[in-house]
Design a protein around this motif. Structure first.
Motif, PDB file in Angstrom:
ATOM      1  N   ILE A   1      -3.455  -5.939 -28.234  1.00 46.40           N
ATOM      2  CA  ILE A   1      -4.507  -6.489 -27.838  1.00 46.40           C
ATOM      3  C   ILE A   1      -4.284  -8.194 -27.683  1.00 46.40           C
ATOM      4  N   ASP A   2      -3.520  -8.512 -28.685  1.00 45.53           N
ATOM      5  CA  ASP A   2      -3.340 -10.130 -28.518  1.00 45.53           C
ATOM      6  C   ASP A   2      -2.144 -10.429 -27.541  1.00 45.53           C
ATOM      7  N   GLY A   3      -1.576  -9.508 -26.916  1.00 55.24           N
ATOM      8  CA  GLY A   3      -0.442  -9.661 -26.016  1.00 55.24           C
ATOM      9  C   GLY A   3       0.870  -9.656 -26.786  1.00 55.24           C
ATOM     10  N   VAL A   4       0.776  -9.671 -28.174  1.00 55.72           N
ATOM     11  CA  VAL A   4       1.971  -9.585 -28.875  1.00 55.72           C
ATOM     12  C   VAL A   4       2.904  -8.097 -28.515  1.00 55.72           C
ATOM     13  N   ILE A   5       4.302  -8.057 -28.559  1.00 58.39           N
ATOM     14  CA  ILE A   5       4.931  -6.838 -28.222  1.00 58.39           C
ATOM     15  C   ILE A   5       5.316  -6.315 -29.741  1.00 58.39           C
TER      16      ILE A   5
ATOM     17  N   GLN B   1       6.511  -0.044 -31.029  1.00 57.39           N
ATOM     18  CA  GLN B   1       5.987   0.752 -30.106  1.00 57.39           C
ATOM     19  C   GLN B   1       7.289   1.230 -29.180  1.00 57.39           C
ATOM     20  N   ARG B   2       7.409   2.519 -28.868  1.00 57.50           N
ATOM     21  CA  ARG B   2       8.723   2.896 -28.140  1.00 57.50           C
ATOM     22  C   ARG B   2       8.828   2.353 -26.933  1.00 57.50           C
ATOM     23  N   LEU B   3       7.846   1.889 -26.401  1.00 56.49           N
ATOM     24  CA  LEU B   3       7.755   1.321 -25.139  1.00 56.49           C
ATOM     25  C   LEU B   3       8.264  -0.157 -25.044  1.00 56.49           C
ATOM     26  N   ALA B   4       8.667  -0.783 -26.126  1.00 54.89           N
ATOM     27  CA  ALA B   4       8.906  -2.274 -26.220  1.00 54.89           C
ATOM     28  C   ALA B   4      10.528  -2.162 -26.201  1.00 54.89           C
ATOM     29  N   ARG B   5      10.857  -2.027 -24.741  1.00 55.79           N
ATOM     30  CA  ARG B   5      12.128  -2.152 -24.165  1.00 55.79           C
ATOM     31  C   ARG B   5      12.057  -3.043 -23.020  1.00 55.79           C
ATOM     32  N   PRO B   6      13.536  -3.666 -22.828  1.00 55.90           N
ATOM     33  CA  PRO B   6      13.479  -4.607 -21.676  1.00 55.90           C
ATOM     34  C   PRO B   6      13.736  -3.970 -20.191  1.00 55.90           C
ATOM     35  N   ASP B   7      14.028  -2.511 -20.249  1.00 52.71           N
ATOM     36  CA  ASP B   7      14.626  -2.180 -18.953  1.00 52.71           C
ATOM     37  C   ASP B   7      13.537  -1.061 -18.468  1.00 52.71           C
TER      38      ASP B   7
ATOM     39  N   SER C   1       0.799   2.566 -30.301  1.00 51.13           N
ATOM     40  CA  SER C   1      -0.008   1.725 -30.087  1.00 51.13           C
ATOM     41  C   SER C   1      -1.032   1.609 -30.970  1.00 51.13           C
ATOM     42  N   GLN C   2      -1.697   2.562 -31.642  1.00 50.55           N
ATOM     43  CA  GLN C   2      -2.662   2.685 -32.601  1.00 50.55           C
ATOM     44  C   GLN C   2      -1.977   2.104 -33.763  1.00 50.55           C
ATOM     45  N   GLN C   3      -0.944   2.697 -33.975  1.00 51.66           N
ATOM     46  CA  GLN C   3      -0.145   2.186 -35.326  1.00 51.66           C
ATOM     47  C   GLN C   3       0.254   0.570 -35.240  1.00 51.66           C
ATOM     48  N   ALA C   4       0.636   0.151 -34.123  1.00 45.87           N
ATOM     49  CA  ALA C   4       0.643  -1.370 -33.858  1.00 45.87           C
ATOM     50  C   ALA C   4      -0.525  -2.168 -34.062  1.00 45.87           C
TER      51      ALA C   4
ATOM     52  N   GLY D   1       0.718  -1.213   0.038  1.00 45.76           N
ATOM     53  CA  GLY D   1      -0.092  -0.180   0.066  1.00 45.76           C
ATOM     54  C   GLY D   1       0.838   1.372  -0.024  1.00 45.76           C
ATOM     55  N   ARG D   2       2.057   1.146   0.266  1.00 45.54           N
ATOM     56  CA  ARG D   2       3.069   2.415   0.482  1.00 45.54           C
ATOM     57  C   ARG D   2       3.964   2.286  -0.783  1.00 45.54           C
ATOM     58  N   TRP D   3       4.308   1.198  -0.895  1.00 44.32           N
ATOM     59  CA  TRP D   3       5.601   1.269  -2.366  1.00 44.32           C
ATOM     60  C   TRP D   3       4.781   0.705  -3.501  1.00 44.32           C
ATOM     61  N   GLY D   4       3.818  -0.123  -3.605  1.00 50.35           N
ATOM     62  CA  GLY D   4       3.155  -0.507  -4.769  1.00 50.35           C
ATOM     63  C   GLY D   4       3.874  -2.054  -4.989  1.00 50.35           C
ATOM     64  N   VAL D   5       3.542  -2.390  -6.262  1.00 51.59           N
ATOM     65  CA  VAL D   5       4.395  -3.546  -6.775  1.00 51.59           C
ATOM     66  C   VAL D   5       4.854  -3.229  -8.173  1.00 51.59           C
ATOM     67  N   GLY D   6       5.887  -4.169  -8.452  1.00 55.85           N
ATOM     68  CA  GLY D   6       6.672  -3.793  -9.634  1.00 55.85           C
ATOM     69  C   GLY D   6       5.919  -4.114 -10.951  1.00 55.85           C
ATOM     70  N   PHE D   7       5.997  -3.474 -11.729  1.00 53.43           N
ATOM     71  CA  PHE D   7       5.341  -3.471 -13.216  1.00 53.43           C
ATOM     72  C   PHE D   7       6.327  -2.884 -14.423  1.00 53.43           C
ATOM     73  N   SER D   8       6.587  -3.851 -15.319  1.00 50.82           N
ATOM     74  CA  SER D   8       7.460  -3.237 -16.275  1.00 50.82           C
ATOM     75  C   SER D   8       6.787  -2.391 -17.096  1.00 50.82           C
ATOM     76  N   PRO D   9       7.359  -1.375 -17.548  1.00 48.00           N
ATOM     77  CA  PRO D   9       6.625  -0.641 -18.719  1.00 48.00           C
ATOM     78  C   PRO D   9       6.419  -1.026 -19.893  1.00 48.00           C
ATOM     79  N   VAL D  10       7.080  -2.149 -20.218  1.00 46.66           N
ATOM     80  CA  VAL D  10       6.863  -2.803 -21.661  1.00 46.66           C
ATOM     81  C   VAL D  10       5.557  -3.094 -21.827  1.00 46.66           C
ATOM     82  N   SER D  11       4.786  -3.372 -20.576  1.00 45.38           N
ATOM     83  CA  SER D  11       3.310  -3.902 -20.684  1.00 45.38           C
ATOM     84  C   SER D  11       2.369  -3.106 -21.493  1.00 45.38           C
ATOM     85  N   ASP D  12       2.863  -1.664 -21.639  1.00 41.49           N
ATOM     86  CA  ASP D  12       1.945  -0.985 -22.699  1.00 41.49           C
ATOM     87  C   ASP D  12       2.253  -0.929 -23.799  1.00 41.49           C
TER      88      ASP D  12
END
Ligand code: GLU
Ligand code: MG
Length: 483
Positions: free
Chosen positions: A91-95, A99-105, A451-454, A76-87
């Motif tokens: 829609i089918d889960g493929v990266i 998309q400029r967010l398709a990065r591992p870091d 994302s729209q272009q993807a 509740g204070r620090w949250g949970v980790g989530f990679s920015p790649v998820s954006d």
């Protein structure tokens, strides 16, 4: 809308210019350790032992991490980790590598909004909260969708403007056939009491689940299409309305699976059938007075309300990829499908993209229904953008054309313009909107265009039938490539 509101005595005054910084952070501070300890104990006392924390991606996918309630003081204070790649997930889960967010870091923290925490399925110990993402130093993440909606809500509130919003959900209940086709799960005609009776246990289970999750609902009914149902959620402020939509979808999926059926929120599960809408209703008050009633304009619009409606109408093409984000969304948007694909407004006109529903004898506030929206939309982005346009329309009122009467498709050369007929045209309008770019900030705006272009690239090789089949089941099944 159920909120009873009195007509205004004076026309509302337009508010001052909106604040310039689109990313100004106005989140409430983190809860204190004693507050978290108290909440944790209260949840455990109610038998809530697991907390699911969600956010909704650029592609409209609700993603989740679960923590034990006994860890609430940390999560509740620090949250949970989530990679920015998820954006970058399509829609089918493929990266999509474009998309400029398709990065591992990089890493983000998904922080549950504890003020919005609610039971999900209390009988089995599940609680749910929507989350906002920020970086490890606590700075807001500029591409976070819910934070965008929150900022818009707070910017409007600072100007004395208050929105109430509520979603209608339509979905298909079906059994998958051998080729993945959808066979309606029960008999019964359009709006038919026969369909309700055929699915009475299902209807009871859905509404019981909503009640158990403290999700206020206004109406449930069998919709026009075979095996199709509709639920209207009660209005709330924009963040609450979007949160309620996310939770309601999860519960519908859950209950449908319990019956051995599958639900689809796809904008168009089958080419030959009607689609599923995700219509959104919005009422607006300025300085405490309703904007859409009690004035001298058409259907009682105030001058400020007309200026806002004019701005919404003007921005509809740019708003469209937020309301209708999939390739298949544009297969649903056709004349005669009650999906209102015209850049027009009308009084109680169900084929106008913006339908004004005047106040009635029941005292319910006059409100607008955006009928084009479907349930692939990220509700935080849609409501954030609608608020940005409404704020702009108050500061800079636009002229309002006459309302359209009758079926716009039958007006021949006098017909209003069609909205963009494919995602490519809609995305171009979104990309070219300085208003939305300013409100969202460059990072959110640019990554949404990506994302729209993807999505356009995903659809590029698909013929009409394959396009519908690729998202027939939404949420998709286990195998992303086959839907
Ligand atoms: N199913 C229609 C749609 O795709 C809407 C029907 C209605 O509620 O008017 O939006
Ligand atoms: Mg409907």
């Amino acid at each position: 809308m159920s909120t009873a509101e009195l007509p205004p005595e004076l026309p509302p005054q337009p508010p001052p210019e909106r604040p310039a910084d689109p990313l100004a952070d106005s989140r409430p501070g983190p809860p204190s350790a004693p507050q978290l300890a108290e909440l944790q104990q209260a949840l455990l006392d109610q038998g809530l032992r697991r907390l699911a924390i969600t956010f909704v991606t650029h592609a409209g996918l609700p993603l989740v991490k679960v923590v034990p309630v006994t860890q609430l003081q940390v999560a509740g204070r620090w949250g949970v980790g989530f990679s920015p790649v998820s954006d970058a997930f399509r829609i089918d889960g493929v990266i999509d590598p474009g998309q400029r967010l398709a990065r591992p870091d990089g890493d983000l923290r998904l922080l549950p909004d504890l003020a919005a925490l609610r039971p999900l399925e209390p009988a089995s110990g599940w609680a749910w909260a929507p989350g906002d993402r920020h970086d490890r130093d606590g700075q807001p993440y500029p591409a976070d969708q819910r934070s965008f909606c929150r900022r818009q809500q707070q910017a409007l509130a600072a100007q004395g403007v208050e929105l109430r919003a509520g979603f209608e959900l339509e979905w298909l209940v079906a059994n998958p056939g051998p080729r993945g086709e959808a066979h309606p799960a029960m008999a019964g005609g359009p709006y038919g009491a026969d369909r309700l009776v055929a699915a009475l246990d299902y209807a009871a289970a859905i509404t019981d689940a909503l009640d158990a999750a403290d999700l206020p609902w206004l109406q449930f009914h069998p919709e026009y299409g075979a095996g199709q149902f509709e639920l209207s959620l009660a209005p709330g402020d924009p963040l609450a309305a979007a949160d309620q939509l996310v939770a309601a979808r999860l519960l519908i999926q859950r209950v449908t699976a319990r019956f051995g059926w599958r639900c689809s929120f796809s904008p168009l599960p089958a080419a030959e059938r009607v689609g599923n809408g995700g219509h959104v209703h919005v009422s607006v008050r300025c300085a405490g007075l309703p904007l859409l009633q009690g004035g001298d304009g058409p259907a009682g619009l105030t001058a400020a309300g007309a200026g806002v409606l004019g701005a919404l109408l003007e921005q509809l093409p740019a708003l469209l990829p937020l309301a209708c984000p999939l390739g298949v969304s544009y297969r649903r948007l056709g004349p005669g499908r009650w999906s209102a694909p015209f850049q027009a407004w009308g009084v109680e006109n169900r084929e106008a993209a913006l339908r004004l529903i005047p106040t009635g004898g029941d005292g319910a506030a006059a409100h607008l229904e955006l009928k084009v929206a479907d349930l692939a939309a990220n509700p935080y982005l849609l409501l954030g953008a609608l608020q940005a346009v409404i704020g702009d329309g108050l500061a800079h009122p636009r002229p309002l054309p006459d309302p359209v009467r009758g079926d716009p498709a039958a007006l021949g050369s006098a017909a209003p313009a069609r909205l963009p007929e494919d995602l490519g045209a809609a995305s171009a309008a979104f990309a070219a909107s300085p208003l939305l770019r300013q409100a969202m900030g460059a990072v959110l705006h640019d990554t949404l265009v990506d994302s729209q272009q993807a999505e356009l690239r995903r659809c590029a090789g698909l013929d009409a039938e394959a396009l519908v089949a690729s998202t027939r089941w939404l949420p998709l099944g286990g195998d992303p490539s086959s839907g």
